[in-house]
Design a protein around this motif. Structure first.
Motif, PDB file in Angstrom:
ATOM      1  N   GLY A 136      88.811  86.794 -18.099  1.00  0.00           N
ATOM      2  CA  GLY A 136      88.133  87.308 -16.925  1.00  0.00           C
ATOM      3  C   GLY A 136      89.053  87.519 -15.740  1.00  0.00           C
ATOM      4  O   GLY A 136      90.242  87.176 -15.764  1.00  0.00           O
ATOM      5  N   ALA A 137      88.483  88.061 -14.675  1.00  0.00           N
ATOM      6  CA  ALA A 137      89.262  88.415 -13.492  1.00  0.00           C
ATOM      7  C   ALA A 137      90.014  87.226 -12.886  1.00  0.00           C
ATOM      8  O   ALA A 137      91.209  87.335 -12.597  1.00  0.00           O
ATOM      9  N   PRO A 138      89.374  86.070 -12.672  1.00  0.00           N
ATOM     10  CA  PRO A 138      90.134  84.967 -12.055  1.00  0.00           C
ATOM     11  C   PRO A 138      91.272  84.462 -12.927  1.00  0.00           C
ATOM     12  O   PRO A 138      92.393  84.252 -12.436  1.00  0.00           O
ATOM     13  N   ALA A 139      91.009  84.280 -14.230  1.00  0.00           N
ATOM     14  CA  ALA A 139      92.014  83.688 -15.113  1.00  0.00           C
ATOM     15  C   ALA A 139      93.221  84.598 -15.295  1.00  0.00           C
ATOM     16  O   ALA A 139      94.372  84.135 -15.274  1.00  0.00           O
TER      17      ALA A 139
ATOM     18  N   ASP B 201      86.228  81.251 -11.026  1.00  0.00           N
ATOM     19  CA  ASP B 201      85.521  81.561 -12.267  1.00  0.00           C
ATOM     20  C   ASP B 201      84.095  81.006 -12.224  1.00  0.00           C
ATOM     21  O   ASP B 201      83.135  81.697 -12.596  1.00  0.00           O
ATOM     22  N   ALA B 202      83.963  79.776 -11.749  1.00  0.00           N
ATOM     23  CA  ALA B 202      82.626  79.172 -11.644  1.00  0.00           C
ATOM     24  C   ALA B 202      81.770  79.917 -10.620  1.00  0.00           C
ATOM     25  O   ALA B 202      80.565  80.155 -10.842  1.00  0.00           O
ATOM     26  N   ALA B 203      82.381  80.324  -9.498  1.00  0.00           N
ATOM     27  CA  ALA B 203      81.626  81.025  -8.454  1.00  0.00           C
ATOM     28  C   ALA B 203      81.141  82.383  -8.945  1.00  0.00           C
ATOM     29  O   ALA B 203      79.997  82.793  -8.673  1.00  0.00           O
ATOM     30  N   LEU B 204      81.992  83.109  -9.684  1.00  0.00           N
ATOM     31  CA  LEU B 204      81.587  84.417 -10.191  1.00  0.00           C
ATOM     32  C   LEU B 204      80.522  84.295 -11.274  1.00  0.00           C
ATOM     33  O   LEU B 204      79.611  85.126 -11.359  1.00  0.00           O
ATOM     34  N   ALA B 205      80.619  83.252 -12.108  1.00  0.00           N
ATOM     35  CA  ALA B 205      79.585  83.022 -13.114  1.00  0.00           C
ATOM     36  C   ALA B 205      78.245  82.718 -12.433  1.00  0.00           C
ATOM     37  O   ALA B 205      77.176  83.210 -12.855  1.00  0.00           O
ATOM     38  N   HIS B 206      78.290  81.929 -11.375  1.00  0.00           N
ATOM     39  CA  HIS B 206      77.077  81.607 -10.608  1.00  0.00           C
ATOM     40  C   HIS B 206      76.509  82.869  -9.953  1.00  0.00           C
ATOM     41  O   HIS B 206      75.287  83.107  -9.971  1.00  0.00           O
ATOM     42  N   TYR B 207      77.372  83.680  -9.394  1.00  0.00           N
ATOM     43  CA  TYR B 207      77.002  84.962  -8.769  1.00  0.00           C
ATOM     44  C   TYR B 207      76.237  85.845  -9.767  1.00  0.00           C
ATOM     45  O   TYR B 207      75.175  86.404  -9.442  1.00  0.00           O
ATOM     46  N   ALA B 208      76.767  85.948 -10.986  1.00  0.00           N
ATOM     47  CA  ALA B 208      76.101  86.768 -12.003  1.00  0.00           C
ATOM     48  C   ALA B 208      74.726  86.205 -12.357  1.00  0.00           C
ATOM     49  O   ALA B 208      73.779  86.965 -12.587  1.00  0.00           O
ATOM     50  N   LYS B 209      74.601  84.883 -12.375  1.00  0.00           N
ATOM     51  CA  LYS B 209      73.309  84.253 -12.685  1.00  0.00           C
ATOM     52  C   LYS B 209      72.284  84.532 -11.582  1.00  0.00           C
ATOM     53  O   LYS B 209      71.114  84.841 -11.859  1.00  0.00           O
ATOM     54  N   VAL B 210      72.718  84.431 -10.335  1.00  0.00           N
ATOM     55  CA  VAL B 210      71.801  84.706  -9.219  1.00  0.00           C
ATOM     56  C   VAL B 210      71.384  86.174  -9.231  1.00  0.00           C
ATOM     57  O   VAL B 210      70.211  86.512  -9.002  1.00  0.00           O
ATOM     58  N   LEU B 211      72.330  87.059  -9.536  1.00  0.00           N
ATOM     59  CA  LEU B 211      72.000  88.481  -9.602  1.00  0.00           C
ATOM     60  C   LEU B 211      71.049  88.775 -10.773  1.00  0.00           C
ATOM     61  O   LEU B 211      70.188  89.653 -10.678  1.00  0.00           O
ATOM     62  N   GLU B 212      71.201  88.007 -11.852  1.00  0.00           N
ATOM     63  CA  GLU B 212      70.284  88.188 -12.984  1.00  0.00           C
ATOM     64  C   GLU B 212      68.846  87.897 -12.548  1.00  0.00           C
ATOM     65  O   GLU B 212      67.905  88.599 -12.939  1.00  0.00           O
ATOM     66  N   ALA B 213      68.682  86.881 -11.713  1.00  0.00           N
ATOM     67  CA  ALA B 213      67.342  86.571 -11.205  1.00  0.00           C
ATOM     68  C   ALA B 213      66.808  87.691 -10.327  1.00  0.00           C
ATOM     69  O   ALA B 213      65.600  87.934 -10.255  1.00  0.00           O
ATOM     70  N   ALA B 214      67.737  88.417  -9.673  1.00  0.00           N
ATOM     71  CA  ALA B 214      67.322  89.479  -8.748  1.00  0.00           C
ATOM     72  C   ALA B 214      67.067  90.812  -9.443  1.00  0.00           C
ATOM     73  O   ALA B 214      66.112  91.516  -9.100  1.00  0.00           O
ATOM     74  N   VAL B 215      67.900  91.164 -10.422  1.00  0.00           N
ATOM     75  CA  VAL B 215      67.797  92.512 -11.001  1.00  0.00           C
ATOM     76  C   VAL B 215      67.547  92.517 -12.502  1.00  0.00           C
ATOM     77  O   VAL B 215      67.422  93.589 -13.099  1.00  0.00           O
ATOM     78  N   GLY B 216      67.483  91.342 -13.118  1.00  0.00           N
ATOM     79  CA  GLY B 216      67.157  91.292 -14.539  1.00  0.00           C
ATOM     80  C   GLY B 216      68.381  91.188 -15.436  1.00  0.00           C
ATOM     81  O   GLY B 216      69.508  90.995 -14.962  1.00  0.00           O
ATOM     82  N   PRO B 217      68.164  91.328 -16.756  1.00  0.00           N
ATOM     83  CA  PRO B 217      69.213  91.073 -17.749  1.00  0.00           C
ATOM     84  C   PRO B 217      70.443  91.952 -17.608  1.00  0.00           C
ATOM     85  O   PRO B 217      71.520  91.562 -18.066  1.00  0.00           O
TER      86      PRO B 217
END
Length: 372
Positions: A198-201, A218-234
């Motif tokens: 991924g981008a950070p590594a 890496d953890a922050a971007l993974a969390h970001y994607a999870k929050v966005l999943e709640a907002a816009v779906g899969p």
């Protein structure tokens, strides 16, 4: 003769490479007909290549990676814009000696996209590379109308590090014009957003990230994607693992969320710059970049030029600062022969400092080898 070379990073722009090669060829054969088509693969130098091909240069004031205002450019021809994220959010926009892996933001890149929309663009080629940032395109999204808030309902801090505090994401305020444009994500990077590739590594250390910073990002971007999943779906999760999501510190991910389609940067730029008709007019193609090495073979400009020229039945030779590919590898890439500056001047430091005159001498030798 068609010269379709990328920049020699740190020495010569793509335009200067074409000028020097032309001058050297004409030392050998004063009457040689030369057409120059400077190229880029989506990274820094992409706007300059578009301008050299006839696009109009437009300048706007936007936020740099640390929030200070900078003058950045995009290119426009008709209703097609070429936007280069490094113009706003690139490493060259940081103060000398300053790196900010956790806090650098892509907000200015979003402002550049908005400027292209304001200029009437219906197709936007978004070249990404050379970034100072690892924020997953969060800054870009906020500049275009998204709201990324912490648990107190306040905007999260700029940069990838701030995304650890992200609680809610609201993309309903995104500029509605984005739904009406063809947004093309142009990159030579096909990494996912997070994980070992991924981008950070992979790219974080180039931007000053320590091992602890890489883990944090890496953890922050993974969390970001999870929050966005709640907002816009899969689709938010799907985009995170898609090729190109990890480009330029994850700005590719943000672009995919905006509906961009990912294409190899050099392929997009060859289309935009008009390579196909130019190569038809040529009997020999000269390409190149600062270093011809294994990375060249994975989507860099010379490999793309060589593939397109070979498909058109044209012979290709290359110029470069240094050569780290065997003749067999060059042949597989469609390059008959490469001419490194180090053949003329073994001292690499001198090659970098005096790249222009040395390249002229190299080009004169090419003229004698192929045109006399």
């Amino acid at each position: 003769m068609l010269i379709a070379a990328d920049k020699f990073k740190g020495s010569l722009t793509a335009v200067q490479v074409a000028e020097r090669v032309t001058a050297g060829l004409r030392r050998a054969v004063p009457t040689v007909e030369v057409e120059a088509l400077p190229v880029a693969d989506g990274g820094d130098g992409t706007v300059d290549a578009a301008v050299a091909a006839g696009f109009e240069r437009r300048e706007v004031r936007v936020a740099g990676p640390l929030g200070d205002e900078v003058t950045a450019a995009f290119a426009l021809r008709g209703d097609t814009a070429v936007v280069e994220m490094a113009e706003a959010s690139g490493l060259q926009r940081l103060p000398a000696g300053v790196l900010a892996p956790l806090t650098a933001s892509t907000h200015g890149s979003g402002e550049l996209l908005r400027a292209a929309l304001d200029a009437g663009a219906r197709t936007i080629v978004f070249g990404v590379g050379g970034s100072a940032t690892t924020d997953g395109g969060a800054g870009m999204l906020t500049a275009l109308g998204a709201r990324l808030l912490d648990a107190d309902g306040e905007p999260v801090a700029p940069g990838g590090g701030g995304l650890a505090d992200l609680a809610t994401a609201d993309l309903s305020g995104l500029d509605p014009r984005l739904a009406e444009v063809d947004l093309v994500l142009a990159s030579d990077v096909d990494n996912p957003l997070t994980g070992p590739k991924g981008a950070p590594a992979v790219y974080g250390p180039q931007k000053g990230a320590s091992p602890d910073d890489v883990a944090t990002l890496d953890a922050a971007l993974a969390h970001y994607a999870k929050v966005l999943e709640a907002a816009v779906g899969p689709r938010a999760d799907e985009h995170a693992s898609a090729p190109g999501a990890g480009a330029a510190g994850g700005i590719g991910y943000g672009a995919l969320l905006l509906g961009a389609r990912f294409r190899a940067g050099i392929e997009v730029m060859l289309d935009v710059l008009g390579f196909a008709p130019a190569v038809e007019r040529a009997d020999l193609v000269i390409t190149g970049e600062g270093s011809l090495d294994e990375q060249t073979l994975h989507g860099k400009a010379p490999a793309g030029v060589a593939a397109a020229a070979r498909a058109a039945g044209k012979e290709v030779i290359a110029v470069c600062g240094r050569l780290a590919l065997a003749p067999e590898a060059l042949g597989r890439a469609g390059i008959r022969r490469a001419y490194p500056l180090t053949d003329e001047e073994p001292d690499v430091t001198v090659c970098i400092a005096d790249a222009g005159p040395i390249l002229e001498r190299v080009a004169e030798r090419i003229g004698r080898d192929f045109l006399v």
